[in-house]
Design an enzyme around this catalytic site. Structure first.
Site, PDB file in Angstrom:
ATOM      1  N   LYS A 108       0.854  -1.186   0.000  1.00 44.01           N
ATOM      2  CA  LYS A 108       0.000   0.000   0.000  1.00 44.01           C
ATOM      3  C   LYS A 108       0.879   1.221   0.000  1.00 44.01           C
ATOM      4  O   LYS A 108       2.011   1.192   0.497  1.00 44.01           O
ATOM      5  CB  LYS A 108      -0.893   0.030   1.249  1.00 44.01           C
TER       6      LYS A 108
HETATM    7  P1  NAD Z   1     -12.860   7.652  -2.834  1.00 45.23           P
HETATM    8  O1  NAD Z   1     -11.844   8.672  -2.573  1.00 45.23           O
HETATM    9  O2  NAD Z   1     -13.328   7.436  -4.238  1.00 45.23           O
HETATM   10  O3  NAD Z   1     -14.159   7.925  -1.926  1.00 45.23           O
HETATM   11  C1  NAD Z   1     -14.116   8.120  -0.546  1.00 45.23           C
HETATM   12  C2  NAD Z   1     -15.475   8.628  -0.118  1.00 45.23           C
HETATM   13  O4  NAD Z   1     -15.547   8.686   1.300  1.00 45.23           O
HETATM   14  C3  NAD Z   1     -15.772  10.037  -0.620  1.00 45.23           C
HETATM   15  O5  NAD Z   1     -17.133  10.093  -1.017  1.00 45.23           O
HETATM   16  C4  NAD Z   1     -15.539  10.914   0.616  1.00 45.23           C
HETATM   17  O6  NAD Z   1     -16.262  12.129   0.556  1.00 45.23           O
HETATM   18  C5  NAD Z   1     -16.059   9.965   1.679  1.00 45.23           C
HETATM   19  N1  NAD Z   1     -15.630  10.266   3.038  1.00 45.23           N
HETATM   20  C6  NAD Z   1     -14.396  10.550   3.498  1.00 45.23           C
HETATM   21  N2  NAD Z   1     -14.441  10.761   4.822  1.00 45.23           N
HETATM   22  C7  NAD Z   1     -15.742  10.588   5.195  1.00 45.23           C
HETATM   23  C8  NAD Z   1     -16.424  10.634   6.426  1.00 45.23           C
HETATM   24  N3  NAD Z   1     -15.777  10.922   7.552  1.00 45.23           N
HETATM   25  N4  NAD Z   1     -17.760  10.382   6.427  1.00 45.23           N
HETATM   26  C9  NAD Z   1     -18.422  10.089   5.294  1.00 45.23           C
HETATM   27  N5  NAD Z   1     -17.824  10.003   4.103  1.00 45.23           N
HETATM   28  C10 NAD Z   1     -16.497  10.260   4.057  1.00 45.23           C
HETATM   29  O7  NAD Z   1     -12.295   6.286  -2.218  1.00 45.23           O
HETATM   30  P2  NAD Z   1     -12.731   4.792  -2.561  1.00 45.23           P
HETATM   31  O8  NAD Z   1     -11.783   4.258  -3.560  1.00 45.23           O
HETATM   32  O9  NAD Z   1     -14.193   4.721  -2.797  1.00 45.23           O
HETATM   33  O10 NAD Z   1     -12.373   4.094  -1.177  1.00 45.23           O
HETATM   34  C11 NAD Z   1     -13.272   4.049  -0.081  1.00 45.23           C
HETATM   35  C12 NAD Z   1     -12.894   2.896   0.820  1.00 45.23           C
HETATM   36  O11 NAD Z   1     -12.947   1.680   0.058  1.00 45.23           O
HETATM   37  C13 NAD Z   1     -11.469   2.973   1.386  1.00 45.23           C
HETATM   38  O12 NAD Z   1     -11.443   2.390   2.664  1.00 45.23           O
HETATM   39  C14 NAD Z   1     -10.680   2.119   0.418  1.00 45.23           C
HETATM   40  O13 NAD Z   1      -9.484   1.635   0.988  1.00 45.23           O
HETATM   41  C15 NAD Z   1     -11.696   1.026   0.158  1.00 45.23           C
HETATM   42  N6  NAD Z   1     -11.454   0.267  -1.052  1.00 45.23           N
HETATM   43  C16 NAD Z   1     -11.435   0.871  -2.280  1.00 45.23           C
HETATM   44  C17 NAD Z   1     -11.185   0.094  -3.401  1.00 45.23           C
HETATM   45  C18 NAD Z   1     -11.179   0.682  -4.792  1.00 45.23           C
HETATM   46  O14 NAD Z   1     -11.037  -0.074  -5.746  1.00 45.23           O
HETATM   47  N7  NAD Z   1     -11.376   1.982  -4.964  1.00 45.23           N
HETATM   48  C19 NAD Z   1     -10.952  -1.282  -3.283  1.00 45.23           C
HETATM   49  C20 NAD Z   1     -11.007  -1.865  -2.028  1.00 45.23           C
HETATM   50  C21 NAD Z   1     -11.258  -1.081  -0.922  1.00 45.23           C
END
Ligand code: NAD
Length: 424
Positions: A108
């Protein structure tokens, strides 16, 4: 919020490891081989800002394991990134890849930055500098990053280009989550949410919940959360609450997901700001109350440490589907288990992202690209198999789904480490 920040995600990850390792009865030597990260790199990245000044940004890359394949895991841009957060996320990647059986280790990356404060030019310079500083670590056979919070397909392109320019070759397999025009895979944008939907569908079958009539609350409306809302809404479920950094929006009769997606599109950045004016819903005074709504399925899709011992007693959902990594702390886990809430753990639930990243990496190496149907067919097979294996292990050992997922994964990584043995 200050309470939330004090919970160290890497300590939480190690507690999860220890619980599963004790059921597996691993020896001290076996534990030593697979528990701690293999390599931690920290850099100070100089970036020339638009006003001519130079600003330094701290960056990390953690390779937790390269036993089963190249390190694999996204790069996060966020002001609260710490080395322990990146260590935890790398740890979860090792075991996530092992749960779904894709041939990768875990890694990561993170940069301490609020990207909303950077111009596009500054964001590009930072992304390229990060990749250039780490270019000895990265490579299709050594460490393959991807997007995470606040990084996106455009940033993947800049990073891919930086690496390819260094090597003077076209090397798309160095990074995944790219757009289709540059070696991305069909189905990758929605893969994390699509994989989650397959696991939720399986959980609903076991719990006799009709997904088509289920109510859902989703925290986070970025890549994972917005596709989760769209896919579940298309499947007939009722999305009663969604949230992002601008707040939480609630309508017990169901939020118009298309209106939410349009609001994000029409706002300059992808945010729900103003949704209460565009469609019928109320903005909650306390956005954390979204987690405590009376719903069938709760989907944390934002950051770590959202469900803690403080709010766990108030959670009413029947299923928690962890699209985010580490949203539930170990103390909260114990409380939720007593409440008989069925948790689909992050290392299983959100593994669809890395699974289609794997398919993207395979397609890049072949130079031959598959249809969306083909990709989704493979994703469904892999996710369903992993869910069944974890569920069976949980039943057999009378443990919860998180412990079972770690047992399956730790066993696979440990066996691979023993087969490889020690070099010198
Ligand atoms: P992203 O940046 O696209 O979206 C994050 C979202 O969370 C945004 O809408 C942001 O406004 C919101 N957010 C941040 N802090 C917040 C809070 N305190 N309360 C409410 N909303 C809040 O990120 P993503 O890629 O969607 O990732 C989100 C989660 O999913 C992370 O934990 C990431 O590690 C996990 N994840 C993502 C992927 C991927 O392929 N993108 C894969 C596996 C896991």
């Amino acid at each position: 919020m200050s309470f939330l920040k004090q919970i160290n995600p890497f300590e939480s990850a190690l507690i999860q490891f220890d619980k599963a390792a004790s059921v597996l009865k691993l020896s001290e030597s076996q534990i030593a081989m697979v528990k701690e990260p293999r390599r931690i790199t920290e850099v100070n990245l100089p970036v020339r800002m638009d006003n001519g000044s130079i600003q330094i940004f701290k960056g990390f890359r953690v390779q937790h394991s390269v036993v089963r394949g190249p390190a694999k895991g996204g790069i996060r841009f966020h002001p609260n990134v710490t080395v322990d957060e990146v260590k935890a996320l790398a740890f979860w990647m090792t075991y996530k890849c092992a749960v779904v059986g894709v041939p990768f280790g875990g890694g990561k990356g993170g940069v301490v930055v609020d990207p909303t404060l950077l111009s596009r030019n500054e964001l590009e310079s930072l992304s390229r500098r990060y990749f250039a500083e780490m270019s000895d670590l990265f490579g299709p056979d050594s460490d393959v990053p991807a997007p995470d919070v606040n990084t996106n397909p455009q940033i993947m392109c800049w990073m891919f280009d930086t690496y390819s320019m260094h090597k003077k070759q076209y090397l798309p397999a160095v990074i995944t989550g790219k757009p289709l025009e540059l070696g991305g895979s069909e189905g990758r944008s929605e893969a994390t949410a699509q994989g989650m939907v397959f696991t939720v569908r399986d959980a609903c079958e076991h719990l006799n919940i009709n997904l088509k009539k289920a109510t859902v609350a989703i925290q986070g409306f970025g890549n994972a959360g917005s596709f989760a809302a769209k896919l579940l809404h298309d499947d007939g479920a009722k999305i009663v609450a969604i949230s992002d950094v601008t707040g939480a929006y609630y309508n017990p009769a169901g939020i118009d997901v298309n209106a939410a997606l349009n609001t994000c599109k029409n706002n300059k950045t992808w945010l729900l700001k103003g949704l209460e004016k565009n469609t019928k819903c109320e903005k909650l005074n306390d956005p954390m109350k979204l987690l405590e709504l009376e719903v069938d399925i709760l989907i944390p899709a934002a950051l770590e440490n959202q469900i803690t011992e403080e709010n766990a007693p108030n959670i009413k959902a029947k299923i928690i589907a962890e699209c985010a990594n580490g949203p539930v702390t170990p103390d909260a886990d114990d409380i939720l288990e007593k409440k008989k809430i069925f948790i689909i753990p992050d290392v299983l639930c959100n593994a669809g992202g890395v699974t289609v990243s794997y398919l993207e990496w395979v397609q890049n190496r072949m130079g031959y690209y598959w249809s969306k149907d083909r990709v989704n067919e493979d994703l469904e097979k892999i996710m369903t198999k992993a869910f069944d294996q974890v569920y069976d292990l949980a039943q057999k050992n009378k443990v919860n789904m998180r412990i079972a997922a770690f047992m399956l994964a730790i066993d696979r990584v440990t066996k691979a480490a023993e087969l490889r043995g020690l070099y010198a």
